[in-house]
Design a protein around this motif. Structure first.
Motif, PDB file in Angstrom:
ATOM      1  N   ALA A  14       2.737  -0.152 -13.452  1.00  6.08           N
ATOM      2  CA  ALA A  14       3.372   0.979 -13.847  1.00  6.08           C
ATOM      3  C   ALA A  14       2.926   2.214 -13.212  1.00  6.08           C
ATOM      4  O   ALA A  14       3.769   3.015 -12.847  1.00  6.08           O
ATOM      5  N   LYS A  15       1.667   2.237 -12.986  1.00 11.89           N
ATOM      6  CA  LYS A  15       1.296   3.353 -12.040  1.00 11.89           C
ATOM      7  C   LYS A  15       2.007   3.405 -10.886  1.00 11.89           C
ATOM      8  O   LYS A  15       2.292   4.392 -10.331  1.00 11.89           O
ATOM      9  N   LEU A  16       2.040   2.116 -10.174  1.00  8.32           N
ATOM     10  CA  LEU A  16       2.709   2.394  -8.829  1.00  8.32           C
ATOM     11  C   LEU A  16       4.165   2.451  -8.811  1.00  8.32           C
ATOM     12  O   LEU A  16       4.777   3.267  -7.892  1.00  8.32           O
ATOM     13  N   ARG A  17       4.795   2.240  -9.851  1.00  6.57           N
ATOM     14  CA  ARG A  17       6.331   2.438 -10.202  1.00  6.57           C
ATOM     15  C   ARG A  17       6.119   4.090 -10.203  1.00  6.57           C
ATOM     16  O   ARG A  17       7.434   4.569  -9.756  1.00  6.57           O
ATOM     17  N   GLY A  18       5.237   4.657 -10.787  1.00  2.00           N
ATOM     18  CA  GLY A  18       5.290   6.091 -10.800  1.00  2.00           C
ATOM     19  C   GLY A  18       5.278   6.651  -9.561  1.00  2.00           C
ATOM     20  O   GLY A  18       5.877   7.524  -9.341  1.00  2.00           O
ATOM     21  N   LEU A  40       9.927   5.362  -9.746  1.00  2.00           N
ATOM     22  CA  LEU A  40      11.077   4.433 -10.079  1.00  2.00           C
ATOM     23  C   LEU A  40      10.566   4.312 -11.829  1.00  2.00           C
ATOM     24  O   LEU A  40       9.661   4.403 -12.117  1.00  2.00           O
ATOM     25  N   PRO A  41      11.506   3.819 -12.605  1.00  2.00           N
ATOM     26  CA  PRO A  41      11.114   3.527 -13.922  1.00  2.00           C
ATOM     27  C   PRO A  41      10.054   2.278 -14.106  1.00  2.00           C
ATOM     28  O   PRO A  41      10.398   1.252 -13.478  1.00  2.00           O
ATOM     29  N   ALA A  42       9.097   2.744 -14.992  1.00  2.00           N
ATOM     30  CA  ALA A  42       7.989   1.922 -15.102  1.00  2.00           C
ATOM     31  C   ALA A  42       8.518   0.469 -15.650  1.00  2.00           C
ATOM     32  O   ALA A  42       8.071  -0.446 -15.226  1.00  2.00           O
ATOM     33  N   ALA A  43       9.317   0.464 -16.855  1.00  2.00           N
ATOM     34  CA  ALA A  43      10.026  -0.491 -17.360  1.00  2.00           C
ATOM     35  C   ALA A  43      10.757  -1.428 -16.211  1.00  2.00           C
ATOM     36  O   ALA A  43      11.911  -0.822 -15.919  1.00  2.00           O
ATOM     37  N   VAL A  44      10.439  -2.576 -16.043  1.00  2.00           N
ATOM     38  CA  VAL A  44      11.246  -3.202 -15.229  1.00  2.00           C
ATOM     39  C   VAL A  44      11.794  -4.590 -15.902  1.00  2.00           C
ATOM     40  O   VAL A  44      12.146  -5.638 -15.303  1.00  2.00           O
ATOM     41  N   SER A  45      11.798  -4.504 -17.150  1.00  2.00           N
ATOM     42  CA  SER A  45      12.034  -5.709 -18.037  1.00  2.00           C
ATOM     43  C   SER A  45      13.493  -6.167 -17.840  1.00  2.00           C
ATOM     44  O   SER A  45      14.546  -5.453 -17.464  1.00  2.00           O
ATOM     45  N   GLY A  46      13.772  -7.418 -17.538  1.00  2.00           N
ATOM     46  CA  GLY A  46      14.889  -7.937 -17.268  1.00  2.00           C
ATOM     47  C   GLY A  46      15.251  -8.027 -15.863  1.00  2.00           C
ATOM     48  O   GLY A  46      16.332  -8.341 -15.559  1.00  2.00           O
ATOM     49  N   ASP A  47      14.271  -7.604 -14.986  1.00  2.00           N
ATOM     50  CA  ASP A  47      14.831  -7.359 -13.671  1.00  2.00           C
ATOM     51  C   ASP A  47      13.253  -7.880 -12.554  1.00  2.00           C
ATOM     52  O   ASP A  47      12.469  -7.160 -12.540  1.00  2.00           O
ATOM     53  N   TRP A  48      13.585  -8.979 -12.285  1.00  2.00           N
ATOM     54  CA  TRP A  48      12.571  -9.678 -11.370  1.00  2.00           C
ATOM     55  C   TRP A  48      13.025  -9.376  -9.908  1.00  2.00           C
ATOM     56  O   TRP A  48      13.261 -10.222  -9.256  1.00  2.00           O
ATOM     57  N   TYR A  49      12.839  -7.901  -9.743  1.00  2.00           N
ATOM     58  CA  TYR A  49      13.447  -7.581  -8.395  1.00  2.00           C
ATOM     59  C   TYR A  49      14.885  -8.115  -7.999  1.00  2.00           C
ATOM     60  O   TYR A  49      14.784  -8.661  -6.778  1.00  2.00           O
ATOM     61  N   ALA A  50      15.884  -8.085  -8.746  1.00  2.00           N
ATOM     62  CA  ALA A  50      17.136  -8.540  -8.305  1.00  2.00           C
ATOM     63  C   ALA A  50      17.499  -7.874  -7.135  1.00  2.00           C
ATOM     64  O   ALA A  50      18.257  -8.474  -6.311  1.00  2.00           O
ATOM     65  N   GLU A  51      17.475  -6.533  -7.296  1.00  2.00           N
ATOM     66  CA  GLU A  51      17.815  -5.823  -6.181  1.00  2.00           C
ATOM     67  C   GLU A  51      16.948  -4.576  -5.864  1.00  2.00           C
ATOM     68  O   GLU A  51      16.363  -3.997  -7.100  1.00  2.00           O
ATOM     69  N   SER A  52      16.848  -3.969  -4.717  1.00  2.00           N
ATOM     70  CA  SER A  52      15.929  -2.926  -4.534  1.00  2.00           C
ATOM     71  C   SER A  52      16.568  -1.599  -5.084  1.00  2.00           C
ATOM     72  O   SER A  52      17.716  -1.349  -5.082  1.00  2.00           O
ATOM     73  N   LYS A  53      15.720  -0.832  -5.780  1.00  2.00           N
ATOM     74  CA  LYS A  53      16.317   0.520  -6.314  1.00  2.00           C
ATOM     75  C   LYS A  53      15.588   1.804  -5.339  1.00  2.00           C
ATOM     76  O   LYS A  53      16.094   2.800  -5.603  1.00  2.00           O
ATOM     77  N   LEU A  54      14.976   1.265  -4.060  1.00  2.00           N
ATOM     78  CA  LEU A  54      14.647   2.468  -3.385  1.00  2.00           C
ATOM     79  C   LEU A  54      15.394   2.508  -2.209  1.00  2.00           C
ATOM     80  O   LEU A  54      15.290   1.624  -1.191  1.00  2.00           O
ATOM     81  N   PRO A  72       0.667   9.738  -4.376  1.00  2.00           N
ATOM     82  CA  PRO A  72      -0.033   8.625  -4.810  1.00  2.00           C
ATOM     83  C   PRO A  72      -1.579   8.781  -4.866  1.00  2.00           C
ATOM     84  O   PRO A  72      -2.048   9.826  -4.422  1.00  2.00           O
ATOM     85  N   GLU A  73      -2.210   7.967  -5.607  1.00  2.00           N
ATOM     86  CA  GLU A  73      -3.489   8.052  -5.880  1.00  2.00           C
ATOM     87  C   GLU A  73      -4.231   6.850  -5.345  1.00  2.00           C
ATOM     88  O   GLU A  73      -3.214   5.839  -5.504  1.00  2.00           O
ATOM     89  N   VAL A  74      -5.408   6.584  -5.393  1.00  2.00           N
ATOM     90  CA  VAL A  74      -5.952   5.205  -5.135  1.00  2.00           C
ATOM     91  C   VAL A  74      -5.517   4.300  -6.307  1.00  2.00           C
ATOM     92  O   VAL A  74      -6.100   4.627  -7.373  1.00  2.00           O
ATOM     93  N   LEU A  75      -5.348   3.141  -5.993  1.00  2.00           N
ATOM     94  CA  LEU A  75      -4.622   2.259  -7.031  1.00  2.00           C
ATOM     95  C   LEU A  75      -5.955   1.493  -7.715  1.00  2.00           C
ATOM     96  O   LEU A  75      -6.248   1.518  -8.917  1.00  2.00           O
ATOM     97  N   PHE A  76      -6.584   1.037  -6.749  1.00  2.00           N
ATOM     98  CA  PHE A  76      -7.809   0.181  -7.084  1.00  2.00           C
ATOM     99  C   PHE A  76      -9.353   0.533  -6.474  1.00  2.00           C
ATOM    100  O   PHE A  76      -9.194   0.300  -5.072  1.00  2.00           O
ATOM    101  N   PRO A  77     -10.051   1.384  -7.158  1.00  2.00           N
ATOM    102  CA  PRO A  77     -11.079   1.868  -6.556  1.00  2.00           C
ATOM    103  C   PRO A  77     -12.190   0.784  -6.115  1.00  2.00           C
ATOM    104  O   PRO A  77     -11.980  -0.554  -6.808  1.00  2.00           O
TER     105      PRO A  77
END
Length: 572
Positions: A515-519, A523-537, A546-551
């Motif tokens: 969700a953070k990365l989607r932010g 892009l919308p955090a909720a990706v329910s129903g969509d297993w990357y069917a198509e690119s939104k970018l 961005p911020e560091v995702l994994f310290p």
RNA sequence: GCCGGCGUAGCUCAGCGGUCUAGAGCGAUGGAUUCAUAACCCAUAGGUCGGUGGUUCAAUUCCACCCGCCGGUACCA
């Protein structure tokens, strides 16, 4: 397990026993894989309901209450909340988290019992059991100790179910000089007041379902080897009638006139809890009959996630109970994980030798643990948690590989593309290859998750990230941005597509980081129903900072945990 | 005792119906690079696949026995 063809699926996770805190062994065993399956199936657009709750009956809870001099209800209230909070902190999100010490569950379990009783699947038998005249109660075999009754052993400290020394099963009524462990724990005189008394109990005639259960197993060759081996092993030995009542006050009262002072055995009522909670859930959703779709209609999916210690109950006894009842369909799958050890030793709650979830969460975010536990998931053999390895996986894989790949792409776009998704005319051949690689990963991760191979699916995800790093290194956008911005954009556009794909693929494993990365990607955090069917970018899409995702974690925060556990071992 | 599992490069593990010169990650060594969380990328490192015997043209992968760990044994949940 042909869930692919099922649109509506009910997933359960083993009911945690409300007599202690949640630790990493529980999480790795049942709840994390179940949660990942739920999240993935939802991404695929399935209607998935995730059922769990506290198992609040059973003798150990009453002993804990005695020990603390509180009511059993106090014990279950405390741990019900503590366990639920721990799940919430880990982002294990149930549709419903019920509890079994309720009138409602009593009624559902009693109805179930009566149905089996009326159909002749339950019989009453009289037997002998050990009774403590001070506690004024019958004791589970485990709660008495004495001298082994085998003439060639005669070791002290033999428990009522098994001799620690010679390993043979013990007949609790024959232990020499039996001692009440409840009295001992409470500091009372523990010798000299164990008697053998007669008592009536009801037995479920599991044996009459032997062949039906074998057919059931035969119909599921796709189940995990360990579950099949264990279950077939039981069938081969010959099933026996199972005692399903106990002499106690705490629990679901036996709904028969002669059942005064007796309750259903906790393992009889616990799996019925799945049904109770399902009903409560759909009632709360104002579709009171919808639970039947999942428990009675074979078109829906029903999957149980458990630790291997529960295999007998979920793969044999509960299906037998459902057969005996007659109105229910059988589970499609019983997914069991093996055990998780800790720094090479068994996790022990009594010795406080464990990594408790609440303790972990007070210091670290959920996702590194979710990642590490999945990467070592005990899917086919026992696994070992070590803090050092946790650190290495977090720093070397999450931070250096995945996190850094994301970070270098995002910061590059911000530095040289005004914080926008680079525009592209056409991808290069190398870029085309990467796009195909994304699609391959999408398909393969999906297939692995559908088969509940979470560890392999996560490895596949990490390989995509690694692929991204290789692509980045080969294309050298830091050079092309000085000489050929169009070429640079072609590289970065494709690189960012990987980032976008990762933001979806990460979701089942690490939902909050996803969700953070989607932010960051705006892009919308909720990706329910969509297993990357198509690119939104698309090119020109504005990105967020961005911020560091994994310290990373250095030794100073890891070492204290290693020391604490080592201390527990030395004392124990 | 009985049933089941495990023992593969320094570490953690894949490999579970015999086909490649036995794989991956981490660690180690060398190189390249600077966009990035001093991250990434490339190359290398040659481990009797617990032991013994057997089946086979061929076994880590099949069988037997042995050694060492671990789990279950049905009233712990």
């Amino acid at each position: 397990m042909d869930l692919k063809n099922k649109q509506r699926i009910l997933i359960t996770a083993a009911l945690p026993y409300a007599n202690g805190r949640l630790h990493i062994g529980h999480v790795a065993g049942a709840y994390l894989p179940a949660d990942q399956a739920v999240r993935y199936l939802r991404l695929r657009g399935k209607e998935v309901h995730f059922i769990c709750g506290s198992d609040e009956n059973g003798a150990p809870i009453t002993f804990s209450a005695l020990k603390e001099n509180v009511a059993p209800q106090d014990i279950v209230d405390r741990y019900h909340k503590a366990i639920f909070d721990a799940f919430a902190g880990l982002n294990v999100e149930f549709s419903v988290y019920g509890r079994t010490h309720t009138r409602r569950h009593d009624a559902v379990a009693q109805d179930f019992f009566l149905r089996l009783y009326e159909r002749g699947h339950i019989v009453k038998k009289t037997g002998e059991q050990v009774y403590c005249t001070v506690c004024e109660r019958f004791l589970p075999d485990r709660y008495i100790e004495g001298t082994c009754h085998y003439p060639d052993c005669k070791s002290p400290g033999a428990r009522g179910d098994q001799c620690e020394k010679c390993g043979r099963p013990i007949d609790a009524t024959k232990l020499v000089d039996p001692e009440c462990m409840v009295c001992k724990t409470l500091g009372r005189e523990s010798h000299g007041h164990i008697e053998v008394r007669q008592t009536d109990h009801w037995y479920f005639r599991l044996d009459s379902f032997s062949s039906a259960l074998r057919e059931y197993l035969d119909a599921h060759p796709e189940w995990r080897e360990s579950v099949k081996r264990f279950s077939y092993g039981l069938l081969d030995q010959g099933l026996k009638e199972r005692g399903i009542t106990r002499d106690m006050e705490w629990g679901v009262p036996v709904p028969l006139p002669e059942g005064e002072g007796k309750v259903l055995y906790v393992w009889f009522d616990a799996p019925i809890g799945y049904i109770t909670f399902s009903r409560e859930y759909f009632e709360s959703m104002e579709h009171p009959d919808e639970w039947k779709d999942f428990w009675q209609d074979p078109d829906a999916g029903l999957v149980h996630f458990i630790g291997k210690d529960n295999t007998v109950f979920h793969a044999v006894i509960f299906p037998g109970m459902l057969m005996a009842h007659g109105d229910y369909r059988l589970p499609d799958a019983v997914v069991a994980n093996e055990f998780l050890n800790l720094e090479g030793d068994k996790i022990s709650t009594s010795r406080d030798y464990a990594v408790w979830v609440d303790e972990y969460l007070s210091e670290f975010p959920a996702d590194p643990l979710r990642y590490y536990l999945t990467s070592i998931a005990p899917e086919s053999a026992d696994a070992d948690f070590s803090w050092k390895q946790f650190q290495q996986h977090n720093n070397g894989e999450l931070a250096d590989n995945l996190g850094n790949f994301i970070q270098r792409n995002l910061t590059f776009c911000h530095k040289y593309f005004e914080g926008k998704m680079p525009e592209i005319d056409h991808p290069t051949p190398a870029g085309e290859a990467v796009l195909k690689e994304i699609e391959a990963a999408r398909v393969e991760i999906g297939e692995l998750l559908e088969e509940f191979h979470f560890k392999a699916a996560l490895e596949r995800l990490m390989r995509l990230s690694q692929k991204g790093n290789q692509y980045f290194a080969e294309e050298e956008p830091w050079k092309s941005r000085k000489t050929d911005m169009a070429a640079c954009a072609r590289t970065m556009h494709v690189g960012m597509k990987i980032v976008e794909a990762l933001s979806v693929f990460m979701n089942p494993f690490m939902p909050s980081s996803s969700a953070k990365l989607r932010g960051f990607l705006n892009l919308p955090a909720a990706v329910s129903g969509d297993w990357y069917a198509e690119s939104k970018l698309q090119g020109g899409h504005a990105l967020n900072e961005p911020e560091v995702l994994f310290p990373k974690y250095d030794d100073s925060v890891i070492q204290p945990h290693i020391d604490r556990l080592a201390g527990k071992l030395n004392k124990g």
